[in-house]
Design an enzyme around this catalytic site. Structure first.
Site, PDB file in Angstrom:
ATOM      1  N   GLY A  32      16.620 -39.780  33.533  1.00  0.00           N
ATOM      2  CA  GLY A  32      17.272 -40.694  32.598  1.00  0.00           C
ATOM      3  C   GLY A  32      18.708 -40.966  33.029  1.00  0.00           C
ATOM      4  O   GLY A  32      19.020 -40.999  34.220  1.00  0.00           O
ATOM      5  N   SER A  33      19.562 -41.097  32.043  1.00  0.00           N
ATOM      6  CA  SER A  33      20.943 -41.520  32.339  1.00  0.00           C
ATOM      7  C   SER A  33      21.744 -40.471  33.094  1.00  0.00           C
ATOM      8  O   SER A  33      22.816 -40.773  33.613  1.00  0.00           O
ATOM      9  CB  SER A  33      21.661 -41.868  31.040  1.00  0.00           C
ATOM     10  OG  SER A  33      20.995 -42.951  30.431  1.00  0.00           O
ATOM     11  N   THR A  34      21.236 -39.228  33.156  1.00  0.00           N
ATOM     12  CA  THR A  34      21.986 -38.243  33.939  1.00  0.00           C
ATOM     13  C   THR A  34      21.939 -38.606  35.416  1.00  0.00           C
ATOM     14  O   THR A  34      22.676 -38.056  36.223  1.00  0.00           O
ATOM     15  CB  THR A  34      21.393 -36.825  33.764  1.00  0.00           C
ATOM     16  OG1 THR A  34      20.024 -36.848  34.182  1.00  0.00           O
ATOM     17  CG2 THR A  34      21.478 -36.357  32.330  1.00  0.00           C
ATOM     18  N   PHE A  35      21.056 -39.553  35.774  1.00  0.00           N
ATOM     19  CA  PHE A  35      20.931 -39.980  37.159  1.00  0.00           C
ATOM     20  C   PHE A  35      21.967 -41.037  37.527  1.00  0.00           C
ATOM     21  O   PHE A  35      22.142 -41.390  38.677  1.00  0.00           O
ATOM     22  CB  PHE A  35      19.520 -40.533  37.374  1.00  0.00           C
ATOM     23  CG  PHE A  35      19.131 -40.759  38.805  1.00  0.00           C
ATOM     24  CD1 PHE A  35      18.878 -39.678  39.650  1.00  0.00           C
ATOM     25  CD2 PHE A  35      19.020 -42.049  39.324  1.00  0.00           C
ATOM     26  CE1 PHE A  35      18.508 -39.892  40.976  1.00  0.00           C
ATOM     27  CE2 PHE A  35      18.666 -42.257  40.652  1.00  0.00           C
ATOM     28  CZ  PHE A  35      18.401 -41.170  41.480  1.00  0.00           C
TER      29      PHE A  35
END
Lengths: 381, 629
Positions: B324-327
């Site tokens: 998700g957005s941690t990427f």
């Protein structure tokens, strides 16, 4: 009427002087080796075997000397009675088994358990010698010459084989054959007997008990049952071989002391001896037996009556057979069977009967010059 | 013919035949002699060897298994002495009566009793049969006092594995178990494996470091008799005891993290940014490794197997999730390094992004974020910004950056079952699907959706590498037998080779996430001065949201069945200046990353830093809190 020189009657002292003390010495030496091995088999203790064996030796010693000085004519005269008595004992063993005590080969006399089949070896020699003594050479071919011995042999052989003790019945046959052979029985009769036996073997095979078949098959191929019957022979060969030339030392045989060797105090005592004293010891022991046999033949050749000669040959042949069969068995040359090593294996019957036999042998020596007729009674024809 | 003559004939015949008999007997005796010579001279050596084989027996001496310690020397796994009462049949005249006598002193169950009676019948008379194990000291004492009345009964000491911290470190330590057929075949022929009572590492560190922990078997050469009874000892080699393995784990932090994540299906990893040492690695729910050393009951095993939240799986290394957005940090760094955007260039977010026929939505699809620069886009997690820069650089550059930061291949952690995640490239897609890479997947990958997969360990590694700029490798082992393992390439990790200004920009963006009011993780900030953290939230969709649903209003996560809820992710590092610790948390089907996972990372990083400070005060200043004890 008599012909030839009859030695005058010997006094007891003279007879004792005549006793062949060389034989006594060798027998005592063998017995002492036996005591030492029984001491070792017990892990270095007199109990449970060595001490009892000593008592038996002492008893056997007395019997042997007494037998040796009893007149040869007594033995000749009473041969059939003694034989018949032993036969009764054989039957008694058979009945005893039937009555429900299970298969037994011995009669219990309290101080000793006597195997009548062992005693029968000696008695058979006596009756055969007596019989052939009375048959002149020219009548050897007649049925009256070989019929009665065949019957005398067949009855005990059948009884012993039924026990079942195949080994001893074969020894009875072979010992008797030796006596008949020495008495002048024709070659072709033996050949015929052997051919007949060979022909009957497949039939006999069916009458063998399973464990007997097993012994023979295992002998043919010990690896077929490495943990069962073949195990004994294999372990015995390992014990013998590992003894090497000079052995592992007294009380130091690993195979015997760690119980890899079965029945080391009886049937496999020779293995134990050979493991602890090596080939040097094993050959020495064989040499002692050979010396006894040599003595036996010398006595046979020196005896002046056919009875004495045949008794001597019969006794030494039985000694030879026991020693040979026992040694060949532990070396893996013939099937395992329960034949003790004379004078050394633990067991009352074997020792007493062996010493009785040597008593008779010495009796022949003591009375080597005593002359008597075919009937066994002096001066009668 | 006269009688005398006839007797002489007979005597001559007898003499001939007696000599023949004698000769035959002599020959046979000669045969015996030859046989003796063959056995005792020619074959002597062979039989001597066989006789030695017969009597010698090697008995293995089992070395004590090494302990597993945490970074401060606290024991995590040890071999407890297990007192057992055993019975030797040949010394016990009446087995039943003896068991009754034992049962009057200590409790002996009906099942134990049946087993003993069965074993006694089966085994040889001198082989000890275990009556009961795990005796307490009091029970041992009671039996010892009554020893004279208990013939054939003795106390025997064995080893059994004990894990004092139970399930808090279950996944890291693994457990020991009985040697299987497969273990035997793949083993190096270690004779220990053939012992019936022997246990080897079956999972976790117990498995990975099994050789070191196991030690080397000693041997005692004994003389036995034909039935196998020991006569005496001839020779003895004590072998080498198993080595202690010291882990990088701080057990108290581990226990804290385990407590904090609760019973939801969660993975959390705490790592030292500077060297990759893993301070804590938690997968929840967990199992108690002690259950395995005692011998797991079938019902317990089935329960563990059938549990919907898979307590047996170590999700921190085996769980693969869309990051998700941690990427987004990966996409950001790839674009910065590729030069397609600078710190100050802005991209306009109208709430959606058109690519050909397809429309990709920003999470804030109503109204959008407006003009965003890199730091702001990270802070607000604007999807459109990353869609655009990803399209500019293409999937291969993104994947390359993901690999550099630790996503998409195995990291070599000392735990079994590690999985590689996935950082797809065009070539990989071509090989795999025999088709060219779809553009839309690049856009999905930009925000860590679609094909991208990462394990929690990889997310923590990525965060640590971002925070330090060093290519650290995560690892669990500090020392084995007091020595640093030889293959430790992590001693001085090399630089990642990424422009420090680019790194600083991404770090600033992450700092804004948790420290600016508009940041998605502001609620999860650390307020203690000097201990503030930087972070990034992520919410990984498990299902596809259809256009129709979007039009009618996306269903709230709480309204969905558990297995369709989003995964909640959060990664973070602290402190802001000279970062020391990185942390990643994934809560399976937990909902929003910032609301569920964020507070966990906050609490964990705060505790980590406080503990570190405490250790520094308690220990010495120079050794940076790594003082032992």
């Amino acid at each position: 009427m008599s012909f030839g020189l009859n030695r005058h009657e010997l006094s007891l002292g003279q007879k004792l002087w005549q006793v062949n003390w060389g034989i006594v010495l060798i027998l005592t030496a063998l017995a002492c080796i036996g005591f030492a091995m029984l001491y070792s088999a017990a892990g270095g203790a007199m109990e449970p075997w060595a001490q009892r064996q000593m008592l038996r030796f002492a008893l056997g010693f007395c019997i042997m000397i007494v037998v040796a000085v009893i007149d040869i004519r007594f033995w000749m005269r009473w041969a059939y009675v003694l034989y018949a008595g032993t036969l009764v004992m054989l039957v008694a063993v058979e009945l005893q088994g039937r009555v429900g005590m299970g298969a037994q080969r011995w009669l219990d006399f309290g101080f000793v358990q006597l195997q009548p089949s062992e005693l029968m070896k000696i008695m058979l020699v006596l009756v055969l010698a007596k019989h052939f003594h009375s048959i002149p050479l020219e009548r050897m071919g007649r049925i009256s010459a070989w019929g009665p011995p065949a019957l005398l042999l067949a009855v005990p052989v059948a009884l012993v084989a039924k026990q079942p003790d195949l080994g001893t019945s074969l020894m009875l046959i072979m010992g008797s054959a030796a006596v008949a052979f020495a008495a002048g029985m024709r070659w072709w009769k033996f050949a015929l007997a052997i051919i007949g036996a060979a022909a009957a073997a497949p039939v006999a095979w069916n009458f063998l008990r399973d464990y007997q078949k097993e012994r023979i098959l295992t002998f043919m191929d010990p690896s077929r049952d490495p943990l069962g019957a073949g195990y004994h022979i294999t372990q015995s060969k390992i014990a013998l071989g590992s003894g090497g030339l000079t052995g592992k030392g007294f009380l130091l045989g690993t195979q015997s002391h760690l119980n890899f060797l079965p029945e080391k105090q009886t049937d496999f005592i020779y293995t134990m001896f050979a493991e602890e004293f090596g080939m040097v010891g094993a050959m020495t022991l064989l040499a002692l037996y050979a010396l006894l046999i040599l003595y036996g033949f010398a006595i046979a050749l020196r005896a002046s009556t056919q009875f004495g000669r045949l008794v001597a040959v019969g006794i030494v042949t039985h000694l030879f057979l026991s020693v040979f069969i026992n040694c060949a068995m532990v070396m893996g040359m013939i099937p395992a069977k329960g034949v003790p090593l004379p004078m050394i294996s633990y067991g009352g019957s074997s020792m007493l009967v062996t010493m009785l036999g040597f008593g008779l042998l010495m009796m022949v020596w003591v009375h080597r010059d005593t002359q008597f007729s075919r009937g066994g009674l002096q001066d009668s024809d | 013919m006269g009688r005398r003559q006839r007797d002489q004939d007979r005597e001559r015949l007898f003499t001939r035949r007696a000599l023949l008999l004698g000769a035959a007997q002599a020959c046979l005796f000669g045969g015996l002699g030859a046989r003796l010579y063959y056995l005792q001279v020619i074959e002597a050596e062979k039989y001597a060897t066989l006789a030695e084989d017969n009597r010698m027996n090697m008995r293995l001496l089992v070395p004590p298994r090494g302990r597993i310690l945490d970074r401060f020397g606290e024991v995590l796994a040890t071999s407890r002495l297990n007192y057992r009462v055993v019975l030797v049949r040949e010394q016990a005249p009446n087995v039943e009566a003896t068991i009754d006598a034992i049962a009057r002193l200590i409790t002996v169950g009906e099942a134990d009793r049946r087993r003993v009676l069965r074993d006694v019948r089966r085994k040889r008379a001198f082989v000890p049969v275990m009556v009961r194990e795990d005796l307490s000291w009091e029970e041992v004492a009671r039996l010892e006092v009554n020893a004279p009345d208990l013939p054939g009964v003795s106390i025997d000491v064995g080893q059994s594995r004990l894990y004092p911290h139970t399930e808090a470190v279950g996944h890291i330590l693994g457990y020991v178990g009985i040697v299987s057929e497969v273990d035997l075949k793949s083993g190096t022929g270690d004779p220990l494996l053939e012992l019936p009572d022997f246990r080897i590492g079956k999972n976790g560190v117990e498995k990975i470091h099994d050789q070191a922990l196991r030690g080397v078997a000693g041997a005692s050469q004994i003389e036995v008799n034909a039935v196998g009874r020991v006569i005496r000892e001839l020779n003895r080699d004590d072998g080498r005891p198993g080595r202690d393995v010291e882990l990088t784990i701080d057990i108290h932090l581990q226990a804290f993290v385990r407590e904090r994540v609760g019973e939801e299906s969660t993975a959390a990893v705490v790592m030292d940014c500077r060297n990759g040492e893993i301070l804590s690695l938690v997968s929840a729910p967990a199992f108690d490794p002690n259950m395995f050393s005692a011998g797991l009951k079938a019902s317990d095993w089935e329960e563990l197997q059938a549990h919907p939240k898979t307590p047996l799986t170590n999700k921190a290394v085996s769980g693969q999730y869309a990051p998700g957005s941690t990427f987004k940090m990966v996409t950001a760094l790839a674009a910065l390094e590729a030069g397609v955007i600078t710190a100050n260039q802005t991209i306009h977010c109208p709430g959606h992004y058109e690519l050909g026929e397809r429309r990709f939505h920003c999470w804030k699809y109503k109204g959008g974020h407006g003009a965003m620069n890199m730091a702001e886009a990270l802070m607000q997690s604007c999807d459109v910004f990353f869609y655009e820069i990803a399209r500019r650089i293409g999937i291969d550059k993104i994947s390359d950056m993901a690999q550099r930061l630790g996503i998409g291949s195995l990291l070599g952690i000392e735990l079994p079952g590690e999985r590689s995640g996935l950082a797809p490239t065009r070539a990989w897609y071509q090989r795999r699907r025999a088709a060219s890479w779809p553009q839309g997947e690049t856009v999905n990958a930009a925000i860590g959706q679609g094909m991208i997969l990462a394990t929690p360990l990889q997310l923590a590694t990525m965060t640590a590498r971002l925070a330090s700029g060093l290519a650290i490798s995560p690892h669990l082992t500090r020392t084995i037998g007091g020595r640093v393992p030889l293959d430790r390439a992590h001693a001085a990790p090399p630089s990642l080779g990424i422009n420090p200004q680019h790194l600083a920009l991404v770090q600033r963006g992450m700092a804004m996430v948790t420290n600016e009011q508009r940041g998605t993780g502001y609620k999860a900030r650390i307020t203690e001065p000097g201990l503030e953290m930087a972070g990034k939230s992520g919410t990984a969709q498990v299902r596809i949201i259809s256009k129709a649903e979007r039009d009618t209003g996306v269903k709230k996560n709480e309204d969905l069945p558990w297995r369709f809820r989003d995964h909640a992710l959060f990664v973070g590092f602290a402190p802001l200046v000279n970062p020391r610790f990185a942390c990643a948390v994934v809560v399976e089907h937990g909902g929003g990353g910032s609301s569920v996972a964020g507070p966990m990372v906050r609490d964990i990083l705060l505790e980590t830093q406080k503990r570190d400070a405490l250790k520094r005060v308690a220990g010495c200043l120079t050794c940076g809190g790594e003082h032992r004890g």
